[in-house]
Design a protein around this motif. Structure first.
Motif, mmCIF file in Angstrom:
data_model
loop_
_atom_site.group_PDB
_atom_site.id
_atom_site.type_symbol
_atom_site.label_atom_id
_atom_site.label_comp_id
_atom_site.label_asym_id
_atom_site.label_seq_id
_atom_site.Cartn_x
_atom_site.Cartn_y
_atom_site.Cartn_z
ATOM 1 N N GLY A 75 88.200 1.635 99.119
ATOM 2 C CA GLY A 75 88.071 2.976 99.373
ATOM 3 C C GLY A 75 89.194 3.232 100.645
ATOM 4 N N TYR A 76 90.115 2.475 100.263
ATOM 5 C CA TYR A 76 91.633 3.272 101.302
ATOM 6 C C TYR A 76 91.999 4.445 100.643
ATOM 7 N N THR A 77 92.407 5.662 101.704
ATOM 8 C CA THR A 77 93.747 6.689 101.163
ATOM 9 C C THR A 77 94.185 6.983 101.981
ATOM 10 N N TYR A 78 95.590 8.073 101.071
ATOM 11 C CA TYR A 78 96.797 8.005 101.800
ATOM 12 C C TYR A 78 96.332 9.135 102.826
ATOM 13 N N TYR A 124 103.823 4.025 104.302
ATOM 14 C CA TYR A 124 102.878 4.637 103.955
ATOM 15 C C TYR A 124 101.822 4.181 104.223
ATOM 16 N N LEU A 125 100.917 4.933 105.323
ATOM 17 C CA LEU A 125 99.773 5.397 106.139
ATOM 18 C C LEU A 125 98.296 5.352 104.697
ATOM 19 N N TRP A 126 97.543 4.057 104.363
ATOM 20 C CA TRP A 126 96.734 4.278 104.218
ATOM 21 C C TRP A 126 95.193 3.903 104.815
ATOM 22 N N ARG A 127 94.489 5.242 105.466
ATOM 23 C CA ARG A 127 93.273 5.313 105.905
ATOM 24 C C ARG A 127 92.291 4.476 105.417
ATOM 25 N N ARG A 154 92.790 -9.828 103.440
ATOM 26 C CA ARG A 154 92.019 -9.991 103.736
ATOM 27 C C ARG A 154 91.508 -9.213 105.021
ATOM 28 N N GLN A 155 91.875 -8.604 105.718
ATOM 29 C CA GLN A 155 92.204 -7.489 107.092
ATOM 30 C C GLN A 155 91.009 -6.484 106.184
ATOM 31 N N ALA A 156 91.231 -6.564 104.349
ATOM 32 C CA ALA A 156 90.140 -5.491 104.389
ATOM 33 C C ALA A 156 88.718 -5.650 103.488
ATOM 34 N N GLY A 157 88.292 -7.530 103.962
ATOM 35 C CA GLY A 157 87.738 -7.762 103.734
ATOM 36 C C GLY A 157 87.392 -8.466 102.222
ATOM 37 N N CYS A 158 88.645 -9.100 101.292
ATOM 38 C CA CYS A 158 88.481 -9.188 100.248
ATOM 39 C C CYS A 158 88.009 -11.154 100.338
ATOM 40 N N THR A 159 87.753 -11.759 99.916
ATOM 41 C CA THR A 159 87.534 -12.856 99.501
ATOM 42 C C THR A 159 88.596 -13.657 99.240
#
Length: 73
Positions: A15-18, A26-29, A55-60
């Motif tokens: 769910g991140y976009t450029y 490159y920044l992705w939000r 891990r910060q993005a919520g993946c196991t």
């Protein structure tokens, strides 16, 4: 080491976009949120960096390990 293109495809699935280009990254939000990821412009990314960001993005941990194993160069 993981190729940057494969990593970008993974964070798109999460769910991140450029957002923009910086001098070295490159920044992705996250859509609908404030969390962002700075992806280095280097072609290959260290496994520790990929693990930390996912891990910060919520993946196991299991999904992170399987992603890195499949995305290895």
């Amino acid at each position: 080491m993981v190729r940057r293109d494969g990593f970008i495809n993974k964070i798109r699935e999460l769910g991140y976009t450029y957002k923009s280009t910086q001098k070295r990254t490159y920044l992705w939000r996250k859509v609908g949120g404030t969390h962002y990821i700075s992806v280095p412009k280097a072609e290959l990314l260290e496994d520790d960096f990929v693990t930390s960001v996912l891990r910060q993005a919520g993946c196991t941990d299991d999904s992170i390990r399987s992603f890195i194993a499949s995305a290895k160069c």
